[in-house]
Design an enzyme around this catalytic site. Structure first.
Site, PDB file in Angstrom:
ATOM      1  N   HIS A 183       0.822  -1.212   0.000  1.00 14.48           N
ATOM      2  CA  HIS A 183       0.000   0.000   0.000  1.00 14.48           C
ATOM      3  C   HIS A 183       0.859   1.267   0.000  1.00 14.48           C
ATOM      4  CE1 HIS A 183      -3.511  -2.521   0.741  1.00 14.48           C
ATOM      5  NE2 HIS A 183      -2.793  -3.123   1.672  1.00 14.48           N
ATOM      6  N   SER A 304      17.120  20.302 -17.045  1.00 10.84           N
ATOM      7  CA  SER A 304      16.074  21.299 -17.219  1.00 10.84           C
ATOM      8  C   SER A 304      16.641  22.497 -17.967  1.00 10.84           C
ATOM      9  CB  SER A 304      15.531  21.741 -15.859  1.00 10.84           C
ATOM     10  OG  SER A 304      14.759  22.920 -15.969  1.00 10.84           O
TER      11      SER A 304
END
Length: 517
Positions: A183, A304
């Site tokens: 989970h 970037s």
């Protein structure tokens, strides 16, 4: 010109097909004598079908022609002189020129264009005899299966490369302790080798599905003709063997009408890419600064344009989207076929096959990219080990230890440990151990404090989980060895099947050339 016997056709070479937008000529359909098709029909359907066939099916079409002519000659349906003229014409075809010719509407499809070129080389009478006891129906299905089997082999090849990469990493880090998650929350300690073996097993099952599917795809429909075979005494087994098939799609109606061969293949792609996308997502999560488990090499990151510090693991994103594309493309094939009539229909033919090709191409791209990225990646095993020692990940083993040491029920042991965890203010295993020890003494259980401390160690947690499938070295090492053996078996099968198809291709060319008068 047609390749010599030492050349081998590969559908990958078709990707070099050059398309032209030039419009040419005012001709009539060679086969039917009809005029140009309506412009809309030509531009929205026929031109696309022609270009797709140039790109995807031309080599298979030529091989089918060769095998069929040789069979007709052997069966006495075609004279030796006519067969020789036809074979000479087929072998003389300039495939590069055929691939690059623009569609002008003078013929309906690539089949009729090739037939026209054969008529120019062998004479209309000889060329017209090639299609005896054959239909475009069984010819198309044969070409589809020939290209699909190659795509299955290519997918298996790229998957084997990824499996080998993962197995090398799993073996290298078989004892590297890390947290396992359920989970998306830390759950229990395991090892990196144990984690990777989980996906390796998935890929082994993918390989089983590919190989099983290949066996069912690699059956020849040639000789089914339109849908009920023919009155000519053809030899279907001969053409099947010549084209590298391992058997027949026996029932002629089913050979033309059934689509389970492509549905199964796309199902295989969908299942493999579903798992691939989930694994890629896990690798992306590991690449985040918050996790910091995985670092791609400089060749597999992008910067970037504005942020100088960025190292974006973009190839993993491309792996995921390519897997998603392949999955949805494969599902689109199934959706396109759903509720179509059980007979010869275009729904499963010209306009569908490029989508099949795209699904496999994207699946191969995804698998190949992930293998490349992980082959140069590094794993921060120290950080993994540190995380495995936090968040009380070992307390399941502590509860198990209490059961073994005292004979209490697991429910009671779970309650004792759970209460200690709830009362703990931090990841302080020492304080947790003291709390559990205090509860045990209060309940009349004399468990040595050292036993409780040992149970809380990640290495001990892993060591005692030595049953089949567990992360302990005693359980994992045999699985790594078994996986290596299975990987070699799958690799050997792939190599043998590729060699078989290559041999059949070369035998077909040699048989055609030896038949020339």
């Amino acid at each position: 010109m047609w390749p010599s016997p030492v050349a081998v056709l590969s559908y990958h070479s078709l990707e070099k097909c050059v398309r032209s937008n030039d419009k040419a000529g005012n001709h009539e359909y060679a086969a039917t004598g009809s005029k140009f098709p309506a412009d809309v029909y030509r531009d929205t359907v026929l031109a696309h079908v022609f270009a797709d066939a140039q790109r995807l099916f031309l080599p298979s079409l030529i091989e089918c022609d060769l095998a069929h002519v040789l069979m007709l000659a052997k069966q006495g349906i075609l004279s030796q002189d006519s067969a020789s003229a036809c074979l000479r014409a087929i072998l003389s075809l300039d495939l590069d020129a055929i691939r690059s010719v623009p569609y002008d509407g003078s013929v309906e499809d690539l089949f009729f264009y090739v037939e026209q070129k054969l008529a120019e080389a062998a004479g209309a009478d000889n060329a017209g005899r090639i299609h005896t006891a054959r239909s475009r129906n069984d010819l198309d299905l044969t070409m589809y299966r020939m290209t699909l089997r190659q795509r299955l082999l290519d997918l298996l090849g790229s998957a084997i490369t990824l499996r080998r990469t993962l197995l090398e990493i799993a073996t290298r880090y078989s004892e590297a302790i890390m947290p396992a998650y359920t989970h998306n929350q830390p759950a229990q300690p395991t090892t990196l080798g144990h984690f990777l073996m989980a996906y390796i097993e998935v890929m082994e099952r993918d390989a089983e599905r590919i190989i099983g599917c290949y066996a069912r795809v690699n059956r020849s429909p040639l000789g089914a003709c339109a849908i009920t075979t023919t009155g000519f005494p053809i030899d279907r087994a001969m053409t099947a063997e010549a084209l590298g098939f391992r058997g027949l799609v026996t029932n002629s109606y089913g050979a033309i009408a059934s689509v389970d061969y492509v549905a199964e293949a796309c199902g295989v792609v969908a299942a493999a890419m579903l798992s691939m996308g989930r694994f890629a997502q896990e690798m992306l999560l590991w690449s985040t600064a918050e996790f910091g488990y995985l670092r791609l090499s400089e060749g597999y990151v992008q910067i970037s344009s504005i942020m100088p510090q960025k190292r974006n693991p973009v190839p993993l994103e491309h792996t995921r989207i390519l897997a998603s594309r392949a999955l949805t493309e494969a599902q689109s094939v199934l959706g396109s076929l759903h509720n179509t009539p059980f007979t010869d229909m275009n729904d499963g033919e010209d306009s569908l096959q490029p989508l099949v090709a795209l699904a496999f191409a994207d699946a191969v791209r995804s698998t190949t990219l992930l293998a490349g990225a992980l082959s140069e990646a590094t794993f921060n095993v120290q950080r993994m080990r540190e995380r495995a020692g936090t968040s009380f990940l070992t307390v399941t083993e502590l509860a198990d230890t209490l059961v073994r040491s005292t004979g209490m029920s697991f429910h009671d042991a779970h309650s004792i440990v759970s209460l200690a965890v709830r009362d703990a203010a931090s990841d302080d295993n020492e304080a947790l151990a003291k709390d559990v020890h205090r509860q045990l003494l209060a309940g009349g259980f004399d468990v040595p404090f050292e036993t409780i401390q040992t149970a809380l160690q990640p290495a001990h947690f892993i060591e005692v989980r030595g049953i089949a499938g567990g992360p302990a070295k005693s359980a994992l090492d045999p699985e790594l060895q078994r996986a290596a053996t299975q990987l070699q078996r799958d690799h050997d099968w792939l190599r043998a099947e590729r060699e078989y198809l290559t041999t059949k291709h070369l035998d077909l060319l040699k048989a055609a050339q030896s038949h020339l008068i």
